[in-house]
Design a protein around this motif. Structure first.
Motif, PDB file in Angstrom:
ATOM      1  N   GLY A   7       1.004 -15.074 -11.367  1.00  0.00           N
ATOM      2  CA  GLY A   7       0.794 -14.238 -10.186  1.00  0.00           C
ATOM      3  C   GLY A   7      -0.003 -14.899  -9.073  1.00  0.00           C
ATOM      4  N   ALA A  27      -7.705 -18.790 -17.934  1.00  0.00           N
ATOM      5  CA  ALA A  27      -6.967 -17.577 -18.307  1.00  0.00           C
ATOM      6  C   ALA A  27      -6.762 -17.652 -19.813  1.00  0.00           C
ATOM      7  N   VAL A  80      -9.854 -13.692 -10.188  1.00  0.00           N
ATOM      8  CA  VAL A  80      -8.524 -13.097 -10.018  1.00  0.00           C
ATOM      9  C   VAL A  80      -8.101 -12.298 -11.258  1.00  0.00           C
ATOM     10  N   ALA A  81      -8.499 -12.758 -12.455  1.00  0.00           N
ATOM     11  CA  ALA A  81      -7.961 -12.203 -13.714  1.00  0.00           C
ATOM     12  C   ALA A  81      -8.165 -10.697 -13.806  1.00  0.00           C
ATOM     13  N   TYR A 145      -7.686   0.908 -13.515  1.00  0.00           N
ATOM     14  CA  TYR A 145      -7.656  -0.234 -12.596  1.00  0.00           C
ATOM     15  C   TYR A 145      -8.414   0.080 -11.303  1.00  0.00           C
ATOM     16  N   GLN A 184       2.660  -8.968 -13.024  1.00  0.00           N
ATOM     17  CA  GLN A 184       1.897  -7.839 -13.596  1.00  0.00           C
ATOM     18  C   GLN A 184       2.792  -6.657 -13.964  1.00  0.00           C
TER      19      GLN A 184
HETATM   20  N1  LIG Z   1       0.193  -7.777  -7.572  1.00  0.00           N
HETATM   21  C1  LIG Z   1      -0.308  -6.837  -6.798  1.00  0.00           C
HETATM   22  O1  LIG Z   1       0.405  -5.947  -6.312  1.00  0.00           O
HETATM   23  C2  LIG Z   1      -1.760  -6.846  -6.455  1.00  0.00           C
HETATM   24  C3  LIG Z   1      -2.160  -6.031  -5.398  1.00  0.00           C
HETATM   25  C4  LIG Z   1      -3.480  -5.994  -5.045  1.00  0.00           C
HETATM   26  C5  LIG Z   1      -4.409  -6.747  -5.728  1.00  0.00           C
HETATM   27  N2  LIG Z   1      -4.012  -7.538  -6.761  1.00  0.00           N
HETATM   28  C6  LIG Z   1      -5.067  -8.287  -7.455  1.00  0.00           C
HETATM   29  O2  LIG Z   1      -4.717  -9.643  -7.601  1.00  0.00           O
HETATM   30  C7  LIG Z   1      -5.212 -10.133  -8.820  1.00  0.00           C
HETATM   31  C8  LIG Z   1      -4.069 -10.772  -9.579  1.00  0.00           C
HETATM   32  O3  LIG Z   1      -3.025  -9.844  -9.708  1.00  0.00           O
HETATM   33  P1  LIG Z   1      -1.593 -10.301 -10.157  1.00  0.00           P
HETATM   34  O4  LIG Z   1      -0.668  -9.224  -9.789  1.00  0.00           O
HETATM   35  O5  LIG Z   1      -1.377 -11.684  -9.712  1.00  0.00           O
HETATM   36  O6  LIG Z   1      -1.801 -10.255 -11.741  1.00  0.00           O
HETATM   37  P2  LIG Z   1      -0.935 -10.860 -12.929  1.00  0.00           P
HETATM   38  O7  LIG Z   1      -0.920  -9.824 -13.984  1.00  0.00           O
HETATM   39  O8  LIG Z   1       0.358 -11.364 -12.437  1.00  0.00           O
HETATM   40  O9  LIG Z   1      -1.834 -12.098 -13.404  1.00  0.00           O
HETATM   41  C9  LIG Z   1      -3.098 -11.829 -13.956  1.00  0.00           C
HETATM   42  C10 LIG Z   1      -3.747 -13.074 -14.454  1.00  0.00           C
HETATM   43  O10 LIG Z   1      -4.925 -12.709 -15.183  1.00  0.00           O
HETATM   44  C11 LIG Z   1      -4.857 -13.259 -16.487  1.00  0.00           C
HETATM   45  N3  LIG Z   1      -5.556 -12.418 -17.456  1.00  0.00           N
HETATM   46  C12 LIG Z   1      -5.238 -11.166 -17.864  1.00  0.00           C
HETATM   47  N4  LIG Z   1      -6.131 -10.737 -18.758  1.00  0.00           N
HETATM   48  C13 LIG Z   1      -7.036 -11.737 -18.931  1.00  0.00           C
HETATM   49  C14 LIG Z   1      -8.186 -11.901 -19.735  1.00  0.00           C
HETATM   50  N5  LIG Z   1      -8.615 -10.949 -20.558  1.00  0.00           N
HETATM   51  N6  LIG Z   1      -8.872 -13.064 -19.669  1.00  0.00           N
HETATM   52  C15 LIG Z   1      -8.438 -14.056 -18.845  1.00  0.00           C
HETATM   53  N7  LIG Z   1      -7.366 -13.964 -18.064  1.00  0.00           N
HETATM   54  C16 LIG Z   1      -6.666 -12.812 -18.108  1.00  0.00           C
HETATM   55  C17 LIG Z   1      -3.378 -13.370 -16.760  1.00  0.00           C
HETATM   56  O11 LIG Z   1      -3.141 -14.252 -17.825  1.00  0.00           O
HETATM   57  C18 LIG Z   1      -2.890 -13.876 -15.414  1.00  0.00           C
HETATM   58  O12 LIG Z   1      -3.182 -15.238 -15.288  1.00  0.00           O
HETATM   59  C19 LIG Z   1      -5.849  -8.964  -9.554  1.00  0.00           C
HETATM   60  O13 LIG Z   1      -7.245  -9.043  -9.413  1.00  0.00           O
HETATM   61  C20 LIG Z   1      -5.282  -7.750  -8.851  1.00  0.00           C
HETATM   62  O14 LIG Z   1      -6.212  -6.714  -8.817  1.00  0.00           O
HETATM   63  C21 LIG Z   1      -2.706  -7.606  -7.135  1.00  0.00           C
END
Ligand SMILES: NC(=O)c1ccc[n+]([C@@H]2O[C@H](COP(=O)([O-])OP(=O)(O)OC[C@H]3O[C@@H](n4cnc5c(N)ncnc54)[C@H](O)[C@@H]3O)[C@@H](O)[C@H]2O)c1
Ligand SMILES: O=C(O)[C@H](O)[C@@H](O)[C@H](O)[C@H](O)CO
Length: 328
Positions: A7, A27, A80-81, A145, A184
């Motif tokens: 992501g 991660a 980010v995680a 969340y 996600q």
């Molecule tokens: N995708 C969206 O629509 C969106 C929107 C707003 C904000 N965000 C924020 O962006 C960030 C990333 O979101 P994304 O959609 O890319 O997420 P994603 O689920 O695609 O990726 C999440 C990452 O976190 C890692 N992770 C999960 N649990 C973990 C743990 N316990 N320990 C270590 N690593 C862990 C995963 O392996 C992955 O690398 C988040 O903080 C999210 O709140 C995402």
């Protein structure tokens, strides 16, 4: 960079790698992390893979130490995680709320503490929190969340005040994201009847990554907002939150699901990674490429707002001068 295996974290790692230097990838999923390391290398950076569960404070601290031992002083720490559960609050168990909070909120706290421990004595360094419009606005089906995102926002304000109080050179900023096409929606634990989706408009992870890199370079601003939907949501919520309650009650269930049923074999990354040894690499992009925007005019405009203001001022002055000379 925590959450670097997929992501936004994955896309940001690649964006940062293009500048050279070491990018530490933190991660849990080994398969995803190794693929991320290959991406970082291909982009021109040096990857340092560290498998860590961010809900384990000691493991995060040990990871930070390993980065400093192997790659030198940490200049930037990006949190980010995260993980989540897509379900109404009444369908989420107490231990699931705890787990989401430990990963998605406390994971940011532990990362920030590990960074500050090293940056404060040096009086330099940048911490970037990847946030969301949902740091200000709760939406249905995402209570665990949204609680974590709000908590990060409060925590970050407190830390910023403390750094300002001690006149520290260390900076902390938060980037509030719009809906982004990431894995996600294919690996977060879902109890929804239909396939989970980000609430449109959806942006590609590279839009988010460019926003994070900009924040790394411009951490003096307390927050950066990416996407007109982010600015609109935060702005409207500050003025008419009750209207948004009713709007989201009406639209928020359908806008977070596609018309397709949830795949029966969908993994869930709440307790263990979906991109671990038995899983596969999910990459930076999710399943919504066809519907995702590769650019955000708002994000561009916020980055160039000074030039835009100067330009608008110049145009205004020219129009006024033309008007004055026409009247003469
Ligand atoms: N995708 C969206 O629509 C969106 C929107 C707003 C904000 N965000 C924020 O962006 C960030 C990333 O979101 P994304 O959609 O890319 O997420 P994603 O689920 O695609 O990726 C999440 C990452 O976190 C890692 N992770 C999960 N649990 C973990 C743990 N316990 N320990 C270590 N690593 C862990 C995963 O392996 C992955 O690398 C988040 O903080 C999210 O709140 C995402
Ligand atoms: O926006 C976020 O912070 C979340 O990461 C997404 O999971 C939401 O479901 C959706 O994008 C709402 O806009």
């Amino acid at each position: 960079m925590t959450g670097a295996s997929g992501g936004i974290g994955r896309a940001t790692a690649v964006e940062l790698a293009a500048r050279g230097g070491t990018v530490a990838l933190l991660a849990r999923g080994r398969v995803g992390l190794e693929a991320a390391a290959r991406d970082v290398e291909a982009a021109g950076g040096t990857p340092l893979v560290i498998e860590v569960d961010v809900s384990d404070a000691d493991a995060v601290e040990a990871a930070a130490q390993r980065v400093e031992d192997e790659a030198g002083p940490i200049e930037t720490w990006v949190n980010v995680a995260f993980t989540s559960v897509f379900a109404p609050a009444h369908d989420i168990a107490p231990d699931e709320f705890r787990r989401v909070t430990e990963v998605s909120y406390l994971g940011y706290v532990y990362g920030t503490l590990a960074a500050l421990k090293r940056m404060r004595p040096r009086n330099r360094g940048v911490v970037v929190q990847v946030g969301s419009a949902l740091a200000y606005r709760g939406i249905p089906l995402q209570s665990a969340y949204c609680g974590s995102k709000h908590a990060i926002q409060g925590f970050t304000e407190s830390v910023r005040c403390e750094l300002l109080h001690e006149k520290s050179g260390v900076r902390i900023t938060m980037v509030q994201m719009p809906a982004v096409n990431t894995p996600q929606f294919s690996w977060v634990l879902s109890r929804l009847p239909r396939q989970a989706q980000p609430v449109p408009p959806i942006y590609q992870p590279e839009v988010a990554a460019r926003g994070v890199v900009w924040a790394v370079d411009h951490p003096q601003r307390r927050e950066w907002w990416i996407g007109a939907s982010t600015a609109g949501t935060i702005g409207l919520n500050a003025v008419v939150p009750g209207v948004l309650d009713r709007y989201l009650a009406r639209t928020g269930f359908d806008s977070q699901q596609t018309a397709d049923p949830r795949p029966p074999d969908q993994p869930a990354n709440l307790w263990s990674p979906a991109d671990g040894p038995d899983g596969r690499d999910f990459g930076a992009h999710g399943i919504f490429d066809a519907r995702a925007h590769s650019h955000s005019l708002q994000a561009w405009a916020t980055r160039h707002r000074r030039a835009l203001l100067v330009g608008a001022g110049a145009v205004g002055a020219a129009v006024a001068a033309a008007g004055a000379s026409a009247r003469r």
